[in-house]
Enzyme design. Structure first.
Site: not given
Ligand code: GAR
Length: 206
Positions: A64, A90-92, A106-108, A142, A144
């Site tokens: 990794r 993936r976890i970076l 990151n967006t979560h 960590g 998230d």
């Molecule tokens: C998004 O909702 C993002 O927050 C999530 O994957 C989706 C990607 O949507 N990410 C995670 O769950 C990371 N843990 P997209 O491919 O349509 O942008």
């Protein structure tokens, strides 16, 4: 003008929202490259916008960490000033995080610290949550756990499926990500690992 490298694994609707925003000359960021860990369908959005793409697969590397180093090298070559993980599943590796954080976000699809990990929407439903939401945060070492930059709430509707709820979360997530990147680019939002800014707006949302 802030240049972005975007990391994806899937359909890339958040990437598409950033590409659409960046097509406006008044938007203060441009996407200079998109990287994926697999043949993500979302890469087509980048190609359609004329943005260079690369697939860097973990399975092509002995570890990794080696994967993270190759990804980091590719990103450095673009000169990007901000790395945006928008659906990278993936976890970076820690070395990658140290190379870019706090200019690594990151967006979560949950209100962190609730429901971290790869199944945030499923986990919220399984817990019987009445609300969940979306978080844009700085990536730290960590899972998230990094400083929260922006959050928005989404109320859970009775009986809705994981995919229905995730789609409603994404409708809130896309503009939140676009706005957060704009605010980073203009300096309205400062990226600091030590002093996160917390902004939560009340629901209801569509
Ligand atoms: C998004 O909702 C993002 O927050 C999530 O994957 C989706 C990607 O949507 N990410 C995670 O769950 C990371 N843990 P997209 O491919 O349509 O942008």
């Amino acid at each position: 003008m802030l240049s972005l490298a975007v990391l994806i694994s899937g359909g890339g609707s958040n990437l598409k929202a950033l590409l659409d925003a960046a097509a406006d000359p008044d938007y203060p960021a441009r996407i200079v490259a998109v990287f994926a860990d697999t043949d993500a369908p979302g890469l087509a959005h980048a190609a359609a916008a004329g943005v260079p793409t690369a697939v860097v697969r973990p399975s092509d590397f002995p570890s990794r960490d080696a994967w993270g180093e190759a990804l980091a090298e590719g990103i450095r070559a673009t000169g990007a000033g901000l790395v945006v993980s928008a659906g990278l599943m993936r976890i970076l590796p820690a070395g990658f995080v140290r190379a870019f954080s706090p200019r690594l976000i990151n967006t979560h699809p949950a209100l962190l610290p609730l429901y971290p990990g790869a199944h945030a929407v499923r986990d919220a439903l399984a817990a019987g949550a009445v609300e969940t939401g979306v978080t844009v945060h700085i990536i730290d070492e960590g899972v998230d756990t990094g400083p929260v930059l922006r959050q928005e709430r989404v109320a859970v509707r009775a009986g809705e499926s994981e995919s229905e709820l995730h789609e409603r979360i994404k409708r809130v997530e896309r503009p939140l990500l676009v706005d957060t990147v704009r605010d980073i680019a203009t300096g309205a939002l400062t990226l600091s690992a030590a002093e996160p800014e917390h902004t939560t707006t009340p629901y209801p949302h569509p």
